[in-house]
Design an enzyme around this catalytic site. Structure first.
Site, PDB file in Angstrom:
ATOM      1  N   ARG A  23       0.864  -1.272  -0.050  1.00 40.29           N
ATOM      2  CA  ARG A  23       0.114  -0.091   0.175  1.00 40.29           C
ATOM      3  C   ARG A  23       0.841   1.290  -0.050  1.00 40.29           C
ATOM      4  O   ARG A  23       0.535   2.387  -0.491  1.00 40.29           O
ATOM      5  CB  ARG A  23      -0.857  -0.204   1.295  1.00 40.29           C
ATOM      6  CG  ARG A  23      -1.909  -1.120   1.229  1.00 40.29           C
ATOM      7  CD  ARG A  23      -3.082  -1.104   2.265  1.00 40.29           C
ATOM      8  NE  ARG A  23      -3.985  -1.973   2.173  1.00 40.29           N
ATOM      9  CZ  ARG A  23      -3.981  -3.214   2.872  1.00 40.29           C
ATOM     10  NH1 ARG A  23      -2.937  -3.474   3.686  1.00 40.29           N
ATOM     11  NH2 ARG A  23      -5.095  -4.182   2.808  1.00 40.29           N
ATOM     12  N   CYS A  44      -4.953 -18.319  16.282  1.00 38.27           N
ATOM     13  CA  CYS A  44      -5.789 -18.254  17.616  1.00 38.27           C
ATOM     14  C   CYS A  44      -7.100 -19.502  17.416  1.00 38.27           C
ATOM     15  O   CYS A  44      -7.554 -20.006  18.441  1.00 38.27           O
ATOM     16  CB  CYS A  44      -6.301 -16.933  17.896  1.00 38.27           C
ATOM     17  SG  CYS A  44      -5.363 -15.938  18.317  1.00 38.27           S
TER      18      CYS A  44
END
Length: 258
Positions: A23, A44
């Site tokens: 970006r 997770c």
């Protein structure tokens, strides 16, 4: 001249760095090396995949190598392990884990995001079959396969932190009889004792056996089962062991580069 940026490691740190860099710079050549088979996954969620709370492994996969290339023009090379850094020559030595071929990759900038490795203390028996850590999707595959073959197994989880409690919870989901071994005198050591006490009561109410203030000293083979030795002189017979003793940053590449 086009700037060439190499990133060691994907998942949270490396993959986020690569996307952010694109970006900021639309022209840079960006290459990500990851020694695992997946560049981006929900780590997770790994314990919950073991427990079938997340039954479909594909739900753990976030962004593929093809998507990185198509959307961001980022070259992702999975199953490529960074071996060493030549800081003076600005090259990164990389080994293709499928072919064994090693190459020296030049760079203008280098980002090290190799993450952390599960702590495996120098104790006997930690490499025995049936002893597992939880860090990657292949780790969860091995644990799930073991549980599939040992219905109603007994398990010892070593470590009462976040991963230890999540694994204990999900082993209970898999109908395992679970003993949680924690060297300190409470689960979730970062919490104040007053906060940890009701958590311990809840765990016991779910059928877990808590052995607090008791540390691991080693693991031995006991017939076709395992025997977990503790610093209180106990020997716990079990079918599998989950090591959840925390993690240690992987700093080898940085040290080798000075």
């Amino acid at each position: 001249m086009t700037k060439r940026v190499l990133i060691v490691g994907g998942v949270a740190g490396g993959a986020s760095a690569a996307a952010r860099l694109r970006r900021l710079d639309e022209t840079a050549e960006i290459v990500v090396f990851d020694r695992g088979p997946y560049v981006s996954f929900a780590n997770c969620g790994l314990p919950y995949h073991v427990g079938n709370v997340i039954p479909d492994e594909k739900k753990l996969l976030l962004v593929s190598s093809d998507l990185f290339k198509g959307r961001f023009d980022i070259d992702v090379r999975t199953e490529h392990e960074a071996i060493s850094v030549d800081a003076a020559g600005r090259t990164l030595r990389v080994r293709n884990l499928k072919t064994g071929v090693e190459t020296d990759e030049p760079y203008d900038e280098l980002v090290l995001a190799p993450g952390a490795a599960p702590i495996r203390p120098a104790l006997p028996g930690l490499d025995l079959p049936g002893v597992f850590v939880v860090r990657t999707i292949p780790d969860t595959r091995r644990i799930r396969s073991w549980l599939d073959e040992h219905e109603g197994a007994e398990a010892v989880v070593v470590g009462g932190g976040f991963i230890g409690l999540e694994m204990a919870e999900n082993l209970v989901h898999r109908k395992a009889k679970v003993t949680l071994l924690e060297k300190l005198d409470q689960v979730m050591p970062p919490l104040d004792p007053e906060m940890a006490a009701p958590l311990a009561r809840h765990l016991r109410a779910q059928g877990l056996t808590l052995r607090l203030g008791e540390g691991l000293t080693g693991i031995t083979q006991s017939g076709n089962r395992l025997a977990v030795s503790t610093d209180r002189g106990a020997s716990l017979t079990t079918d599998l062991v989950i090591l959840a003793l925390g993690v240690r940053p992987e700093t080898g590449l940085a040290k080798s580069a000075g």
